[in-house]
Design a protein around this motif. Structure first.
Motif, PDB file in Angstrom:
ATOM      1  N   GLU A  71      20.651  66.068  46.740  1.00 22.38           N
ATOM      2  CA  GLU A  71      21.334  66.128  45.456  1.00 22.38           C
ATOM      3  C   GLU A  71      22.800  66.457  45.686  1.00 22.38           C
ATOM      4  N   LEU A  72      23.665  65.706  45.017  1.00 20.72           N
ATOM      5  CA  LEU A  72      25.101  65.882  45.167  1.00 20.72           C
ATOM      6  C   LEU A  72      25.775  65.872  43.805  1.00 20.72           C
ATOM      7  N   SER A  73      26.852  66.621  43.699  1.00 21.41           N
ATOM      8  CA  SER A  73      27.673  66.597  42.494  1.00 21.41           C
ATOM      9  C   SER A  73      28.719  65.492  42.619  1.00 21.41           C
ATOM     10  N   LEU A  74      29.433  65.252  41.537  1.00 21.17           N
ATOM     11  CA  LEU A  74      30.507  64.264  41.545  1.00 21.17           C
ATOM     12  C   LEU A  74      31.507  64.572  42.648  1.00 21.17           C
ATOM     13  N   MET A  75      31.952  65.824  42.733  1.00 15.96           N
ATOM     14  CA  MET A  75      32.956  66.180  43.730  1.00 15.96           C
ATOM     15  C   MET A  75      32.386  66.144  45.147  1.00 15.96           C
ATOM     16  N   ASP A  76      31.092  66.420  45.295  1.00 12.15           N
ATOM     17  CA  ASP A  76      30.477  66.273  46.620  1.00 12.15           C
ATOM     18  C   ASP A  76      30.608  64.831  47.100  1.00 12.15           C
ATOM     19  N   VAL A  77      30.329  63.898  46.212  1.00  9.91           N
ATOM     20  CA  VAL A  77      30.405  62.486  46.576  1.00  9.91           C
ATOM     21  C   VAL A  77      31.842  62.076  46.858  1.00  9.91           C
ATOM     22  N   VAL A  78      32.772  62.564  46.053  1.00 11.20           N
ATOM     23  CA  VAL A  78      34.194  62.269  46.281  1.00 11.20           C
ATOM     24  C   VAL A  78      34.612  62.733  47.668  1.00 11.20           C
ATOM     25  N   ARG A  79      34.225  63.967  48.032  1.00 11.03           N
ATOM     26  CA  ARG A  79      34.610  64.502  49.335  1.00 11.03           C
ATOM     27  C   ARG A  79      33.976  63.716  50.476  1.00 11.03           C
ATOM     28  N   ARG A  80      32.734  63.325  50.307  1.00  8.55           N
ATOM     29  CA  ARG A  80      32.024  62.620  51.385  1.00  8.55           C
ATOM     30  C   ARG A  80      32.519  61.195  51.580  1.00  8.55           C
ATOM     31  N   THR A  81      32.900  60.539  50.517  1.00  9.31           N
ATOM     32  CA  THR A  81      33.297  59.134  50.617  1.00  9.31           C
ATOM     33  C   THR A  81      34.799  58.941  50.754  1.00  9.31           C
ATOM     34  N   GLY A  82      35.582  59.892  50.249  1.00  9.46           N
ATOM     35  CA  GLY A  82      37.027  59.715  50.252  1.00  9.46           C
ATOM     36  C   GLY A  82      37.502  58.745  49.184  1.00  9.46           C
ATOM     37  N   LEU A  83      36.634  58.362  48.273  1.00  9.41           N
ATOM     38  CA  LEU A  83      37.006  57.445  47.195  1.00  9.41           C
ATOM     39  C   LEU A  83      37.644  58.216  46.044  1.00  9.41           C
ATOM     40  N   PRO A  84      38.451  57.534  45.238  1.00 11.83           N
ATOM     41  CA  PRO A  84      39.061  58.197  44.077  1.00 11.83           C
ATOM     42  C   PRO A  84      37.997  58.735  43.126  1.00 11.83           C
ATOM     43  N   ARG A  85      38.299  59.861  42.507  1.00  9.40           N
ATOM     44  CA  ARG A  85      37.338  60.495  41.608  1.00  9.40           C
ATOM     45  C   ARG A  85      36.947  59.572  40.470  1.00  9.40           C
ATOM     46  N   SER A  86      37.909  58.849  39.902  1.00  7.91           N
ATOM     47  CA  SER A  86      37.620  57.965  38.768  1.00  7.91           C
ATOM     48  C   SER A  86      36.667  56.838  39.186  1.00  7.91           C
ATOM     49  N   SER A  87      36.876  56.296  40.396  1.00  8.34           N
ATOM     50  CA  SER A  87      35.998  55.218  40.886  1.00  8.34           C
ATOM     51  C   SER A  87      34.593  55.742  41.117  1.00  8.34           C
TER      52      SER A  87
END
Length: 308
Positions: A59-75
């Motif tokens: 389970e991951l939060s929005l910001m967890d995914v942002v940090r792991r992928t390096g993609l923009p938060r909006s995307s």
């Protein structure tokens, strides 16, 4: 493209390869002439997001995914929402996890690999003892899908391939599985129609139901040039503990080269051995199959096992 958190992020190399954090490489290269800009494609970004989930962090939060992928938060937010709508992900509060649809696909892949691996030694033996083309198929809606193909037609007239599809209603493997299908599934097949593929295709629903009843009685299904002219087949279902046919083993060839009746005994032996490997409790996987009986020189009378 790579996240500023290099120790935890994915990156995409120029050759179109994903590099997950654990160092494993997932090659997605395509010919240079047609290679898209995978680093900016929506599919690549969705894949990066899905690959960020693992057994240690399901389970991951929005910001967890942002940090792991390096993609923009909006995307990330937009793609996460789309994946939730497609049942690729589920959302519980502020957390995301893999959705039911992905779990189903994973289970299907595992099931198919298990089915093929357990069946393979028996399929090879069936081919070597009969000389006929051997298929392992499953039912997917109104079609069969080939999981394995062993052998080939000398004149290359049998149009099958791994992952290929054929209509279920006019193939021996399809009819073998449909004969043990739920009534609702069968109704859907009949509602879609039984268009003639050859002059020998069964197109009348009542005749088709009678055919399925005969298959249940004799244990095998025939395709007597019903799908393609010049190709005949015989198939036996692989049934689980509930009696449902989860797959079928079939033998195919030209009418001038194979005798369907002579192929029934080795086919049934193979189906029985494969079912034992798949479903008998305590069985630890496939073992070299016992040699099935062989046809006599005429290829029509089954004369029992060969003596050594």
């Amino acid at each position: 493209m790579m996240s500023s958190h290099a120790g935890a992020a994915f990156k995409i190399g120029k050759a179109g390869r994903f590099h997950p954090p654990d160092g494993q490489e997932l090659d997605m290269a395509v010919p240079a002439a047609s290679r898209p800009d995978i680093g900016s494609s929506m599919l690549a970004r969705a894949a990066l997001i899905l690959y960020s989930f693992n057994t240690s962090t399901p389970e991951l939060s929005l910001m967890d995914v942002v940090r792991r992928t390096g993609l923009p938060r909006s995307s990330v937010h937009r793609i996460l929402d789309q994946l939730v709508q497609l049942k690729g992900l589920e959302r519980t509060g502020a957390k995301y996890r893999l959705g039911l649809r992905l779990i189903e696909l994973g289970a299907l892949a595992t099931h198919q690999n298990w089915l093929r691996d357990a069946s393979l030694p028996y399929l090879h033996h069936l081919h070597s003892s009969t000389g006929a083309l051997v298929h392992l198929s499953i039912l997917d809606g109104h079609e069969i899908v080939y999981l394995e193909k062993i052998g080939g037609s000398p004149d290359n007239r049998i149009p099958s391939r791994l992952g290929g599809r054929q209509p279920a209603y006019c193939t021996s493997a399809g009819k073998a599985m449909l004969s043990f299908a739920d009534e609702d599934e069968l109704d859907e097949i009949l509602k879609a129609g039984l268009p003639a593929r050859t002059p020998f295709t069964i197109t009348d629903p009542h005749a088709f139901r009678r055919e399925l009843a005969q298959i249940r009685e004799r244990g095998v299904a025939f395709d007597r040039e019903e799908n393609y002219r010049g190709i005949v087949c015989v198939a036996a279902p692989l049934r689980d503990a509930t009696g449902r046919a989860i797959a079928a083993i079939s033998l195919a060839g030209a009418p001038s080269r194979i005798k369907l009746q002579a192929l029934i005994p080795p086919l049934l032996v193979t189906a029985r051995q494969t079912r034992h490997a798949l479903f008998v409790p305590g069985h630890r996987g496939p073992v070299p199959p016992a040699e099935p009986p062989r046809p006599d020189r005429a290829g029509q009378v089954w004369s029992g096992p060969r003596m050594r």
